[in-house]
Design a protein around this motif. Structure first.
Motif, PDB file in Angstrom:
ATOM      1  N   ASP A  70      -1.277  -4.478  -9.617  1.00 29.61           N
ATOM      2  CA  ASP A  70      -0.216  -3.463  -9.641  1.00 29.61           C
ATOM      3  C   ASP A  70       0.822  -3.905 -10.666  1.00 29.61           C
ATOM      4  O   ASP A  70       0.547  -4.773 -11.486  1.00 29.61           O
ATOM      5  CB  ASP A  70       0.368  -3.222  -8.237  1.00 29.61           C
ATOM      6  CG  ASP A  70       1.035  -4.465  -7.645  1.00 29.61           C
ATOM      7  OD1 ASP A  70       1.318  -5.423  -8.408  1.00 29.61           O
ATOM      8  OD2 ASP A  70       1.276  -4.487  -6.428  1.00 29.61           O
ATOM      9  N   SER A  96       1.832  -7.074   2.083  1.00 27.14           N
ATOM     10  CA  SER A  96       2.962  -6.169   1.884  1.00 27.14           C
ATOM     11  C   SER A  96       2.544  -4.888   1.167  1.00 27.14           C
ATOM     12  O   SER A  96       3.368  -4.027   0.915  1.00 27.14           O
ATOM     13  CB  SER A  96       4.034  -6.885   1.063  1.00 27.14           C
ATOM     14  OG  SER A  96       3.456  -7.348  -0.145  1.00 27.14           O
ATOM     15  N   SER A  97       1.271  -4.770   0.815  1.00 28.69           N
ATOM     16  CA  SER A  97       0.840  -3.611   0.030  1.00 28.69           C
ATOM     17  C   SER A  97      -0.362  -2.942   0.687  1.00 28.69           C
ATOM     18  O   SER A  97      -1.161  -3.592   1.361  1.00 28.69           O
ATOM     19  CB  SER A  97       0.473  -4.073  -1.380  1.00 28.69           C
ATOM     20  OG  SER A  97      -0.242  -3.075  -2.065  1.00 28.69           O
ATOM     21  N   LYS A 139      -2.588  -1.594  -1.164  1.00 27.96           N
ATOM     22  CA  LYS A 139      -3.654  -1.660  -2.174  1.00 27.96           C
ATOM     23  C   LYS A 139      -4.763  -2.600  -1.750  1.00 27.96           C
ATOM     24  O   LYS A 139      -4.529  -3.589  -1.047  1.00 27.96           O
ATOM     25  CB  LYS A 139      -3.074  -2.112  -3.509  1.00 27.96           C
ATOM     26  CG  LYS A 139      -2.358  -1.006  -4.240  1.00 27.96           C
ATOM     27  CD  LYS A 139      -2.229  -1.351  -5.709  1.00 27.96           C
ATOM     28  CE  LYS A 139      -2.054  -0.078  -6.517  1.00 27.96           C
ATOM     29  NZ  LYS A 139      -2.441  -0.253  -7.901  1.00 27.96           N
TER      30      LYS A 139
END
Lengths: 272, 989
Positions: free
Chosen positions: B303, B689-690, B692
């Motif tokens: 990202d 925390s993502s 993705k």
């Protein structure tokens, strides 16, 4: 009332490897965390007394050489045992998962009413098949005195270990049972005892024991990994549950509440 | 505690730990021996032999630190009271890494606050055997339990044990008595002698023996000869060894780099690198590559803040000799390729792939004539490598979400052990540096951290540049020490990197510090090393050995003067040994001193670029073209044979012994569904925390190399990508890697196949727009030796190309698994099935290979994959599987087993080219999927897929598995019996 945010000392070093996700779990439960290398404690750069909770995470400290958890326990015994005893006596909490449970077992932290801290009462032996195994299991809370497991009944968690077969002698077992120190036992999804049957009891643990606590309920160790199963998406049946939820117009909760609750209970303990 | 005065034994103590009840280890050994035909009772004691002058009180303290009194009892210098028939002690040979001993040394030092030094503790175990055994039985048992290349055994009868007061006091210490020396080698000798030096190594004047393969052909060694004529002197042994390492096939990839036929730039540049460069250009702003081909791993965008890296390696030759050691050093080695990427990436996933002979094969082959030097049997090799990756990966705390095992007789002589690691690194570090950029600077200190150097791993790089034969060096074998590496990896990635304490870092792999220092020095232009500063496991190593040893768990860093103190202090408090061994400079010279004397002084340019250019010539390989006529007599039997064969059946026993839950990142796991079926692709969530995710898959189809290496490569690439797409991968964000494991790469026909495969990589990568970001090659996977009757044999692996795909997805919730979910769901086949059974599991079941391989139409496949991603985003699939080995029927069977549900499917409705029903069932045409959807989504699904060939073939049922050809039932099976067929082969492994 002002909410107390307890500080958690998450131990690291020498092959401990679950410190990041364990700290994450405590953070999600509302605690403040500090990952601390054991050598920084020995060198006096950090102090146990500055924390409310000590966390021994999972991993492979010293590669399990000389027995899982043994070498790391020796390091604490030889350098930090006085600090640890003071910590215990001040009424704070200690949690150990997997390798952390093995370390605590070798430190003799699971005192019975008839024993002192520092005296080993049990062992975590090689799994029956003498092989490392990673799989999800069900565990049931036995209405214990443990402060970490209030409100939890049956939950679903992964195990991943080669030496997780709980062992103690019969006398010890009865005292543990009598005093409600047997916290979790392996069971089926309905909560019926595993009765030693593989794979419900994944390692051959005596009396299906997956986790125990000390006589006060403040010191708790278990082989399964609640910190690896905080989120619903981690569950092996997630894809099926997702599909069923979709058809029923339901939403799957983000967390597996029971597993997060273990960490929340620790935080709550300081807010009573 | 039982203790006797140890005076009789000088300063040697044997602490033996007995178990109060029979241990799991003893029970498992008992079971194994029973399977081998020995009905014996077994007990095991751990032994710590300590060669140090302690007081008895201190030894008792030590013994107390080494056991748990609840289950164990120690003895010190006292024999066991138990009754048994034989005592068998198993330990390491001198110089082999003994991790338990190292930990025990640390425990003792910490306990008594002393430093007893190195090589004072040795671990072993005693196996007590009770039963009717002759001595040769016990010897055979010993050889089943250990690998004689690295371990020792010692046998006593009960009577001798009692008479001798237990086992003997053995100290397996390395004793190197000769004075370290540097010799000069005259190259002014005949070509025959030059060839001999190149092939077998430098003649040691003291022993009169050759030191082991340099793998320098005549043209290379002649170039070296000319260089030294110009310099007006002879080379030293360390210089010659250093050149051999740097110029090895393993390090310089000479076959991929050399001119081949009329391709002047070589196939790497023309087909691999160019593909990636052209794709990046075409993608323009959508290019997601960050670092390709230039580092230890390849790096792509995850990202805005993070980059992910990927790398796959092989460790084939060492794994043939010592499967455990080869595999563990393979996996921890490729972890270092992540730690050594850029300024240091964090490993977040391990991958594996094992190509081995059939485990039932018990026909022994020999590396030497007259039944000497027997090769390990496939089962031993398999068990060893499975265990090696288990210990290496699990102890390092890195999850292993993805892997495969592939069985074929051509891997009997030399297995292929693929190991890969995915890493995660911030794109920008706290001090603003881009994390993938690094360069050693003039004046920086050369610092090595981690393990010490021993005689292990000498000639690994040059060894892997040759076929395996009698001269294969046992010294190339080593054991890994994951915890030493874990300590250094944590100290570097979690602390030193973000403090900006070094300018460059690289892994010590093949060629040891000779390669890592020389490679880093290219960044600034030269170096000088003081070799005596390198920490050794034991004294007495020759300088050339120190320079090229591949002893594990070491990383080289360039640390500027102003950061040195902070860096060294940090390493010290983290328990990581760190030593400054020299300086990087810009002198254009590669200089090594030893105790004040210069023993190597080479031009940097010659060291790196002096190897002569070669021209390789190919000659057409005669591929198979003939198709077999196969009549299926019994449909159910054929189906079960294919479902239960080696390459389709469950290998859960491997998946479940590799931790795939650590780091809490698993999403699509190695085993899918309630029925726990091995999937072909996995998904992880590298950052909690993502939302993705990372999608990964690996694929190889080596049998196709008999028919077309071009199609073999195309199918491997399509399969790796398609598997990712099936679980929810996005074709617009997938990078791939190529791992070539070839055979006999000095034969023009094999080079022809290689060129075919490389060209295919170019053509398909370009069409898929999937950049190749990293790769590796291993060119001589051949076994040369003898059979039982002393006939010379050569076993070459199928030319094997493993393709790995790594993709980024936006949302881990939009993923699919293969398990059937709910009764009455509709089942669709997507993609047309063609008459392409060459190399299939179907033909293989009838002992055939065939001559028509699957062809990949990448252009239309790409369109389909884009559509599949769109549908995954909509959440329209209730399950999705990539159709792979075994074709439609086997894929359907696995979906059913995985979901614990049945199905009814009419395969005549699957889009096909009017081919026979058996071929519809089993053809391995690429770019196909099977999906299930909720009945209410039928219209929407068909509408979305209207540009593509799809066929509604049936629906999900409660339990039976029914395959129909129109109205006729061809196969009926129950879930229970399919489950049994799918699982039984490796049930007891």
């Amino acid at each position: 009332m002002i909410k107390v945010v307890p500080k958690v000392l998450v131990m690291s070093g020498y092959g401990i490897n679950c410190e990041t996700e364990t700290a994450h779990a405590f953070q999600k439960a509302g605690a403040e965390t500090d990952i601390v290398h054991i050598n920084d404690l020995i060198a006096g750069k950090k102090k146990m007394a500055d924390y409310e909770i000590i966390m021994f995470p999972g991993g492979f400290s010293y590669g399990d050489d000389t027995g899982s958890g043994n070498a790391f326990a020796n390091k604490i015994k030889n350098n930090l045992f006085d600090d640890l005893t003071e910590f215990i006596n001040s009424g704070k909490l200690i949690l150990g998962i997997c390798n952390g449970f093995q370390v605590m077992t070798n430190l003799g932290l699971f005192a019975l009413p008839s024993t002192d801290y520092g005296e080993r009462i049990s062992a975590l032996e090689s799994n029956t098949n003498n092989r490392y195994e990673c799989r999800w299991v069900h565990i049931k809370e036995n209405d214990s005195v443990c402060v970490f497991t209030k409100g939890i009944n049956v939950t679903h968690v992964p195990i991943a270990h080669g030496e997780g077969r709980f062992y103690c002698d019969e006398k010890t077992y009865h005292e543990l049972k009598e005093n409600k120190q047997i916290v979790f036992s392996y069971c089926d999804s309905e909560g019926n005892p595993a009765n030693g049957e593989y794979p419900l009891n994944p390692n051959g643990a005596y009396q299906d024991i997956a986790g125990i606590c000390d006589k006060t309920g403040r010191i708790f160790g278990l082989m399964p990994h609640p910190e690896r199963s905080l989120y619903s998406i981690s569950e092996p049946e997630y894809q099926l549950k997702k599909e069923i939820a979709k058809r029923n117009g339901d939403i799957i909760p983000e967390f597996i509440e029971n597993n997060l609750q273990i960490f929340k209970n620790a935080v709550e303990y300081f807010n009573k | 505690m039982q203790t006797i005065n140890a005076e009789n034994n000088g300063k040697i103590y044997r602490i033996e730990i007995d178990t109060k009840e029979k241990s799991s280890e003893a029970k498992v050994i008992e079971k194994k021996l029973f399977e081998l035909g020995y009905d014996v009772s077994v007990d095991v004691s751990k032994v710590y032999t300590i060669n140090y002058d302690f007081s008895i009180a201190n030894v008792e303290k030590i013994a107390n630190s080494l056991h748990n009194p609840v289950t164990e009892m120690p003895r010190i210098n006292v024999p066991s009271n138990n009754k048994f028939d034989w005592a068998l002690e198993l330990g390491f040979l001198p110089g082999v890494t003994d991790n338990v001993a190292n930990t025990t040394t640390e425990i003792i030092n910490d306990l008594l606050k002393i430093d007893i030094g190195l090589s004072k503790v040795f671990s072993s175990k005693v196996v007590y055997l009770s039963g009717n055994l002759a001595k040769h039985d016990v010897e055979k048992i010993a050889e089943e339990l250990i690998n004689i290349l690295i371990e020792r055994y010692h046998i006593k009868t009960y009577d001798n044990y009692v008479k001798g007061c237990g086992m003997d006091y053995i100290i397996p210490k390395v004793n190197l008595t000769s004075e370290p020396k540097v010799i000069e080698i005259s190259l002014n000798v005949s070509d025959d002698e030059l060839i001999e030096i190149g092939k077998k190594g430098i003649l040691d004047p003291e022993t009169g023996e050759r030191r082991g393969p340099l793998a320098l052909d005549l043209d290379y060694i002649t170039a070296i000869k000319e260089y030294y004529q110009k310099e007006g002197r002879n080379p030293t042994d360390i210089e010659l060894e250093a050149l051999a390492q740097t110029w090895s096939e393993h390090c310089k990839h000479t076959i991929f780099a050399s001119q081949i036929d009329d391709i002047e730039e070589g196939i790497f540049k023309k087909y691999i690198r160019n593909a990636t460069n052209e794709i990046r250009e075409e993608l323009g702003e959508k290019d997601f590559c960050i670092s390709v081909f230039s580092d230890n791993s390849g790096g792509i965008i995850f990202d805005d803040e993070w980059m992910v890296t990927d790398k796959a390696e092989t460790h084939n030759s060492p794994s043939a000799l010592d499967p455990f050691g080869g595999a563990i050093t393979g996996i921890v080695g490729v972890n270092r390729d992540t730690v050594g990427f850029g300024l240091g990436a964090l490993p977040v996933a391990n991958k594996y792939g094992f190509c081995v002979g059939r485990p039932e094969d018990t026909e022994i082959i020999y590396r030497g004539q007259n039944k000497t030097n027997p090769s390990l049997l496939p089962r031993r090799i398999l068990d060893g490598i499975v265990h090696g990756v288990n210990v290496g990966g699990n102890q390092s705390g890195i999850p292993t979400p993805n892997g495969f095992v592939y069985f074929d007789d051509t891997y009997k002589g030399k297995p292929l052990v693929f190991v890969g690691t995915i890493g995660l690194i911030p794109r920008k570090l706290p001090d603003g540096r881009l994390s993938h950029e690094k360069a050693a600077e003039n004046g920086d200190n050369i610092v090595i951290i981690g393990g010490r150097v021993g005689k292990d791993g000498i000639h690994g790089a040059t060894f892997s540049s040759e076929a395996m034969d009698e001269g294969s060096p046992a010294a190339a074998v080593q054991i890994g020490d994951p915890i030493t590496q874990k300590k250094l990896s944590d100290a570097v990635i979690k602390e030193a990197r973000d403090k900006g304490l070094y300018n460059s870092i690289t892994d010590n792999g093949a060629g040891g510090i000779s390669c890592s220092v020389a490679e880093m020095a290219e960044e600034c232009g030269g170096f000088v090393v003081e070799l005596e500063e390198v920490p050794l496991k034991y004294p007495g190593l020759e300088p050339w050995e120190i320079w090229i040893s591949e002893s594990q768990e070491r990383v080289t860093l360039s640390v500027p003067d102003d950061k040195l103190e902070e860096f060294m202090d940090l390493m010290k408090i983290r328990g990581v040994e760190a030593v400054v061994i020299g300086k990087f400079n810009n002198t254009d010279r590669a200089v090594v001193n030893y105790n004040g004397k210069t023993i190597m002084d080479l031009e940097m340019d010659f060291l790196h670029n002096g190897l002569p250019k070669r021209k390789l010539i190919t000659k057409p390989y005669s591929y198979r073209t003939e198709e077999p006529e196969i009549t299926v007599e019994n449909q159910l039997e054929t189906f079960e044979k294919i479902l239960g064969n080696h390459n389709n059946c469950s290998f859960e026993y491997i998946s479940k012994q590799y931790d795939h839950e650590v780091q809490n990142n698993s999403v699509i796991k190695p085993l899918q569904g309630k029925g726990r079926v091995n999937g072909t692709a996995s998904v992880i969530r590298p950052l909690l925390s993502s939302q993705k995710g990372l999608v990964m898959s690996q694929s190889l189809l080596p049998r196709l190399s008999e028919i077309s290496c071009y199609d073999m490569a195309a199918c491997a690439m399509d399969t790796a990508i398609r598997n990712c797409v099936a679980v929810g991968g996005n074709i617009n964000h997938i990078a791939i890697m190529d791992n070539f494991c070839w055979c006999s790469s000095d034969e023009p026909e094999r080079l022809y196949q290689l060129k075919d495969a490389a060209k295919s990589c170019y053509d398909y990568a370009k069409t898929y727009l999937t950049p190749l970001i990293s790769g590796k090659d291993s060119m001589f996977n051949d076994f040369k030796g003898f059979d039982e009757n002393n006939n010379p044999i050569k076993i070459s692996v199928h030319p094997t190309l493993m393709m790995s795909a790594l993709g980024v997805i936006d949302n881990i919730e939009h993923t699919n698994s293969m398990d059937l979910k709910l009764k009455d769901d509709l089942i669709y086949v997507i993609g047309e099935t063609k008459d392409e059974c060459g190399g299939s599991e179907f033909y293989h079941a009838f002992g055939e290979v065939g001559g028509i391989s699957p062809k990949v139409d990448a252009k239309s496949a790409r369109k389909l994959y884009e559509k599949m991603y769109e549908l995954s985003q909509k959440g329209i699939f209730s399950s999705c599987a990539s159709v792979a080995a075994g074709g439609l029927v086997i894929t359907l069977a696995k979906m059913a087993i995985s979901g614990c549900l049945g199905l009814e499917a009419d395969l005549s409705k699957a889009p096909n080219e009017n081919i026979s029903f058996e071929k519809i069932m089993y053809s391995e045409t690429q770019s196909r999927f099977i999906v299930t959807i909720a009945p209410e989504n039928e219209k929407e699904f068909e509408n979305l897929m209207k540009e593509f060939k799809i066929g509604k073939i049936g629906n999900v049922t409660e339990k039976d598995f029914v395959i129909k050809n129109n109205k006729d039932i061809v196969i009926t099976s129950s879930l229970e019996s399919m489950d049994e067929v799918y699982r039984s082969r490796f049930e007891d492994f």
